[in-house]
Design a protein around this motif. Structure first.
Motif, PDB file in Angstrom:
ATOM      1  N   LEU A 124       0.837  -1.206   0.000  1.00 22.72           N
ATOM      2  CA  LEU A 124       0.000   0.000   0.000  1.00 22.72           C
ATOM      3  C   LEU A 124       0.872   1.256   0.000  1.00 22.72           C
ATOM      4  O   LEU A 124       0.588   2.239  -0.712  1.00 22.72           O
ATOM      5  CB  LEU A 124      -0.926  -0.010   1.217  1.00 22.72           C
ATOM      6  N   ALA A 125       1.964   1.205   0.798  1.00 21.88           N
ATOM      7  CA  ALA A 125       2.864   2.366   0.842  1.00 21.88           C
ATOM      8  C   ALA A 125       3.511   2.590  -0.524  1.00 21.88           C
ATOM      9  O   ALA A 125       3.666   3.749  -0.980  1.00 21.88           O
ATOM     10  CB  ALA A 125       3.926   2.156   1.907  1.00 21.88           C
ATOM     11  N   ARG A 126       3.891   1.515  -1.191  1.00 21.00           N
ATOM     12  CA  ARG A 126       4.494   1.636  -2.512  1.00 21.00           C
ATOM     13  C   ARG A 126       3.502   2.209  -3.515  1.00 21.00           C
ATOM     14  O   ARG A 126       3.846   3.084  -4.342  1.00 21.00           O
ATOM     15  CB  ARG A 126       4.988   0.268  -2.972  1.00 21.00           C
ATOM     16  N   ALA A 127       2.274   1.779  -3.447  1.00 23.09           N
ATOM     17  CA  ALA A 127       1.249   2.277  -4.361  1.00 23.09           C
ATOM     18  C   ALA A 127       0.982   3.752  -4.127  1.00 23.09           C
ATOM     19  O   ALA A 127       0.790   4.538  -5.080  1.00 23.09           O
ATOM     20  CB  ALA A 127      -0.029   1.477  -4.188  1.00 23.09           C
ATOM     21  N   LYS A 128       1.010   4.160  -2.857  1.00 21.18           N
ATOM     22  CA  LYS A 128       0.787   5.578  -2.557  1.00 21.18           C
ATOM     23  C   LYS A 128       1.936   6.428  -3.089  1.00 21.18           C
ATOM     24  O   LYS A 128       1.723   7.557  -3.574  1.00 21.18           O
ATOM     25  CB  LYS A 128       0.624   5.769  -1.052  1.00 21.18           C
ATOM     26  N   ALA A 129       3.155   5.883  -2.987  1.00 23.13           N
ATOM     27  CA  ALA A 129       4.306   6.641  -3.491  1.00 23.13           C
ATOM     28  C   ALA A 129       4.218   6.789  -5.006  1.00 23.13           C
ATOM     29  O   ALA A 129       4.487   7.884  -5.554  1.00 23.13           O
ATOM     30  CB  ALA A 129       5.601   5.924  -3.108  1.00 23.13           C
ATOM     31  N   LYS A 161      -1.386   7.316 -16.294  1.00 22.89           N
ATOM     32  CA  LYS A 161      -0.499   6.739 -15.267  1.00 22.89           C
ATOM     33  C   LYS A 161      -1.019   7.065 -13.866  1.00 22.89           C
ATOM     34  O   LYS A 161      -0.915   6.249 -12.942  1.00 22.89           O
ATOM     35  CB  LYS A 161       0.910   7.275 -15.443  1.00 22.89           C
ATOM     36  N   LYS A 162      -1.584   8.247 -13.715  1.00 22.45           N
ATOM     37  CA  LYS A 162      -2.160   8.625 -12.402  1.00 22.45           C
ATOM     38  C   LYS A 162      -3.356   7.732 -12.082  1.00 22.45           C
ATOM     39  O   LYS A 162      -3.529   7.298 -10.918  1.00 22.45           O
ATOM     40  CB  LYS A 162      -2.603  10.097 -12.465  1.00 22.45           C
ATOM     41  N   ALA A 163      -4.186   7.431 -13.047  1.00 20.95           N
ATOM     42  CA  ALA A 163      -5.351   6.557 -12.804  1.00 20.95           C
ATOM     43  C   ALA A 163      -4.911   5.145 -12.433  1.00 20.95           C
ATOM     44  O   ALA A 163      -5.508   4.489 -11.560  1.00 20.95           O
ATOM     45  CB  ALA A 163      -6.227   6.533 -14.047  1.00 20.95           C
ATOM     46  N   VAL A 164      -3.834   4.676 -13.078  1.00 19.85           N
ATOM     47  CA  VAL A 164      -3.307   3.341 -12.731  1.00 19.85           C
ATOM     48  C   VAL A 164      -2.807   3.334 -11.285  1.00 19.85           C
ATOM     49  O   VAL A 164      -3.038   2.381 -10.532  1.00 19.85           O
ATOM     50  CB  VAL A 164      -2.180   2.946 -13.710  1.00 19.85           C
ATOM     51  N   ALA A 165      -2.144   4.413 -10.889  1.00 18.41           N
ATOM     52  CA  ALA A 165      -1.641   4.507  -9.515  1.00 18.41           C
ATOM     53  C   ALA A 165      -2.795   4.515  -8.519  1.00 18.41           C
ATOM     54  O   ALA A 165      -2.719   3.914  -7.431  1.00 18.41           O
ATOM     55  CB  ALA A 165      -0.786   5.760  -9.364  1.00 18.41           C
ATOM     56  N   ASP A 166      -3.875   5.204  -8.864  1.00 19.05           N
ATOM     57  CA  ASP A 166      -5.055   5.220  -7.976  1.00 19.05           C
ATOM     58  C   ASP A 166      -5.634   3.810  -7.809  1.00 19.05           C
ATOM     59  O   ASP A 166      -5.998   3.399  -6.694  1.00 19.05           O
ATOM     60  CB  ASP A 166      -6.122   6.156  -8.545  1.00 19.05           C
ATOM     61  N   SER A 167      -5.746   3.067  -8.897  1.00 21.96           N
ATOM     62  CA  SER A 167      -6.288   1.704  -8.824  1.00 21.96           C
ATOM     63  C   SER A 167      -5.376   0.777  -8.037  1.00 21.96           C
ATOM     64  O   SER A 167      -5.843  -0.116  -7.327  1.00 21.96           O
ATOM     65  CB  SER A 167      -6.517   1.158 -10.237  1.00 21.96           C
ATOM     66  N   GLN A 168      -4.048   1.018  -8.123  1.00 23.00           N
ATOM     67  CA  GLN A 168      -3.118   0.201  -7.349  1.00 23.00           C
ATOM     68  C   GLN A 168      -3.267   0.446  -5.860  1.00 23.00           C
ATOM     69  O   GLN A 168      -3.113  -0.469  -5.049  1.00 23.00           O
ATOM     70  CB  GLN A 168      -1.685   0.487  -7.813  1.00 23.00           C
ATOM     71  N   GLU A 171      -6.288  -1.540  -4.781  1.00 21.71           N
ATOM     72  CA  GLU A 171      -5.953  -2.961  -4.699  1.00 21.71           C
ATOM     73  C   GLU A 171      -5.119  -3.260  -3.461  1.00 21.71           C
ATOM     74  O   GLU A 171      -5.339  -4.247  -2.758  1.00 21.71           O
ATOM     75  CB  GLU A 171      -5.199  -3.378  -5.960  1.00 21.71           C
ATOM     76  N   ALA A 172      -4.177  -2.389  -3.171  1.00 22.50           N
ATOM     77  CA  ALA A 172      -3.314  -2.587  -1.997  1.00 22.50           C
ATOM     78  C   ALA A 172      -4.121  -2.483  -0.706  1.00 22.50           C
ATOM     79  O   ALA A 172      -3.901  -3.230   0.258  1.00 22.50           O
ATOM     80  CB  ALA A 172      -2.176  -1.571  -2.014  1.00 22.50           C
ATOM     81  N   GLU A 173      -5.066  -1.545  -0.664  1.00 23.64           N
ATOM     82  CA  GLU A 173      -5.915  -1.414   0.529  1.00 23.64           C
ATOM     83  C   GLU A 173      -6.768  -2.669   0.720  1.00 23.64           C
ATOM     84  O   GLU A 173      -6.977  -3.126   1.846  1.00 23.64           O
ATOM     85  CB  GLU A 173      -6.794  -0.173   0.392  1.00 23.64           C
ATOM     86  N   SER A 174      -7.276  -3.244  -0.370  1.00 25.00           N
ATOM     87  CA  SER A 174      -8.073  -4.466  -0.289  1.00 25.00           C
ATOM     88  C   SER A 174      -7.242  -5.641   0.216  1.00 25.00           C
ATOM     89  O   SER A 174      -7.702  -6.433   1.047  1.00 25.00           O
ATOM     90  CB  SER A 174      -8.661  -4.785  -1.661  1.00 25.00           C
TER      91      SER A 174
END
Length: 396
Positions: A124-129, A161-168, A171-174
C-alpha cells in the motif's frame, strides 16, 4: 322259598330270594328320589338371581393428558469452527464454562498472517508513493501544455499513469484488509453468551479451515419440538380462534427422561407451516424457561398437553375383561339379564377406559364380573357415579 331264574348272558341258573328282591327295590327307589332332589336343587340354583353392583353410563366431557415425544434444543446452538489453518497456540476457556459474547476462546498461530499484513502494508505504501509521483508528473505536464511547450497527448498519458496509480492503491488497501481479516480469524471469540461444549483440539493441534473447535449453547431457555396429527391440530386451532389469538396461552408440561415433571410450564409459541404428506402430522414448538440450566441441548423428554374429549363414556377397568386383544363388558338389559358386549377403548386413562358407542342409560356390571356370565339373571344394585369417578376427579 327260592325263585329259579336263567341268566340269559351266561346260560347259568341262579336263585334269588325274596329278601334280595326287596332290598334291590328299595335301592332303586332311593336312587330315583335322590336324582330328583339333585335335579330340583340344580334348577333352583340356575334360576336364583345374583345381587350385583351396576353402574349406569352417561356421556361426559373429559380432559385427558396426551403425551408426545419431544426433541429438545437450545434457543441458540452454534458450532465454533476455524476460518483459517494454523496451530492451536492457546485455549482460554474450559469445557462446560459459561462465556460472554466477544470473550476470547482460542488463539491460533498468527506469525504467517502477521507477515501477510506487513507485506500488504508495504504494498500500500508503494502504491501511494507511485500515486504521488504520477500526480506530480501530471501537474508538471499540465503547466507545459498550458505554455504550449509540449503537446496535450503527453498530458493524457500522464493522466492515465495517475489513474493506474489510484487503482493500485485500491488494490493494496483491499489486500491489507484481507490480510488483517485473516489475522483476526486467528483469535476465536464467543458469538454470544452461552456454555462451552467439548473441545476436541488441544494446544499444539493443527487445525485446518472449517475444523470444529467447540460449540456454544445458550440454554437460558430451551425449545421442545413435537408433532401432532391433523385432527389434534384442528382442535388446537379452533380453541385458539375461540379464545382469541391475542389472549390464547397454552401452558404445557415437560416430562423429563427420568419420568419426573419439569417444574416450570412451557408456552406454545408456533407451529410448522405445512402438514407432512407422509405422516399427516404437523410440528409444534414450545419454549421452556431454564434458569438453572437443568435441561441441556439434545435432551429427551415428552410434552404433556390436555386434550378435551366430548360425549364419551368412562368404563372402569375392573368392570372389563379381555380375550385375545378384545375388551368386553357385561351389560344388564331391561329384564335384568346379563349380556356380553365388546367395545374398543379410545384410550386408557388412570383406572378407566375412555370409549364411545354406548347409549345414555346403558347399565354395566360394575364389579363381581366373575360371578356372572352371558344370560345370568341379576338383581341390580345401583352404584353412585360420583363414588365411581372419585379417583378421576382427584387426578384432575
Amino acid at each position: 322259598m327260592k325263585t329259579e331264574k336263567l341268566n340269559v348272558f351266561s346260560g347259568v341258573k341262579t336263585f334269588v330270594t325274596p329278601m334280595v328282591i326287596s332290598m334291590a327295590a328299595m335301592l332303586l327307589v332311593g336312587g330315583i328320589m335322590t336324582s330328583c332332589t339333585e335335579g330340583n336343587s340344580k334348577s333352583k340354583d340356575e334360576n336364583t338371581a345374583v345381587d350385583i353392583p351396576v353402574l349406569e353410563l352417561q356421556p361426559q366431557s373429559v380432559e385427558v393428558p396426551q403425551t408426545y415425544i419431544a426433541d429438545i434444543q437450545a434457543v441458540q446452538f452454534v458450532e465454533v469452527r476455524s476460518k483459517v489453518s494454523g496451530f492451536v497456540d492457546r485455549i482460554f476457556v474450559d469445557e462446560g464454562e459459561f462465556v460472554k459474547k466477544g470473550q476470547t476462546l482460542f488463539q491460533l498461530s498468527s506469525a504467517e498472517y502477521n507477515e501477510m499484513v506487513n507485506s500488504a502494508r508495504a504494498g500500500l505504501a508503494r502504491a501511494k508513493a507511485e500515486q504521488s509521483a504520477a500526480k506530480v508528473e501530471m501537474e508538471r505536464l499540465q503547466i507545459l501544455v498550458n505554455k504550449k511547450i509540449i503537446s496535450p497527448s503527453e498530458l493524457e498519458l500522464a493522466k492515465s499513469k495517475k489513474a493506474v496509480a489510484d487503482s493500485q492503491i485500491a488494490e493494496a488497501e483491499s489486500m491489507l484488509k484481507s490480510a488483517q481479516t485473516g489475522l483476526s480469524y486467528t483469535t476465536v471469540k464467543a458469538p454470544f453468551d452461552g456454555l462451552v461444549d467439548r473441545i476436541p483440539h488441544k494446544i499444539g493441534s493443527l487445525v485446518t479451515e472449517n475444523d470444529l473447535l467447540t460449540s456454544i449453547t445458550d440454554i437460558s431457555s430451551v425449545f421442545a419440538y413435537y408433532k401432532v396429527n391433523e385432527n389434534e391440530y384442528l382442535n388446537f386451532m379452533r380453541s385458539k380462534i375461540e379464545s382469541g389469538a391475542e389472549t390464547f396461552s397454552e401452558q404445557l408440561t415437560l416430562i423429563l427422561s427420568d419420568g419426573e415433571k419439569y417444574g416450570l410450564k412451557g408456552k406454545l409459541e408456533t407451529t410448522e407451516g405445512d402438514i407432512e404428506s407422509g405422516t399427516g402430522s404437523i410440528g409444534f414448538r414450545v419454549r421452556f424457561p431454564n434458569p438453572d440450566n437443568l435441561i441441556k441441548h439434545g435432551a429427551s423428554g415428552k410434552i404433556q398437553m390436555m386434550s378435551k374429549l366430548d360425549q364419551v363414556y368412562l368404563i372402569p377397568q375392573k368392570s372389563t375383561f379381555e380375550i385375545q386383544d378384545f375388551t368386553y363388558v357385561y351389560v344388564v338389559d331391561k329384564e335384568n339379564t346379563v349380556k356380553v358386549r365388546s367395545f374398543k377403548p379410545i384410550q386408557r386413562y388412570d383406572i378407566y377406559y375412555i370409549a364411545d358407542g354406548f347409549e345414555p342409560g346403558d347399565k354395566i356390571v360394575f364389579e363381581g364380573i366373575q360371578q356372572v356370565k352371558d344370560g345370568t339373571k341379576v338383581v341390580p344394585q345401583s352404584v353412585a357415579a360420583a363414588d365411581v369417578y372419585h379417583d378421576l376427579l382427584s387426578v384432575r
